[in-house]
Enzyme design. Sequence first.
Site: not given
Length: 147
Positions: A10-12
């Site tokens: 979920n982390c770019g």
Amino acid sequence: MTITIYHNPNCGTSRNVLALIRNSGEEPEIVEYLNTPPTREQLVGLIAAMGIPVRDLLRRKGTPYDELGLDDPKFSDDELIDLMLAHPILINRPIVETPLGTRLCRPSEAVLDILPNLQRGEFRKEEGELVVDASGRRIASSEDAAR
């Protein structure tokens, strides 16, 4: 060759690091650390391998950092590690281990310093920023220029 990424999909930044690893021709072992947190021994080993203070691995944004009062210097390293194990979201990411070293890869380009293979082509971050040119060379960022 073994490359491991402690990853949050979920982390770019974490997604960009994973893509940079793959752009070097490697398929890493992916540890989704929120689902499979490291053991105490693994976490202590990662911190030692990165050569950073325990506090530098704490993530603030989107975590119970403020609620737990982790700015307070009263917490020992052992206590902070216990809290990271109890709340894995407090562990900043992504952490990458390669034969060339272990690093908290923020910004995502930091992974380029520890990848054994060169990039195999152009790479742009999800937001479009060019990081590696078509010949596989790192593009100096404004952050690099500031160093």
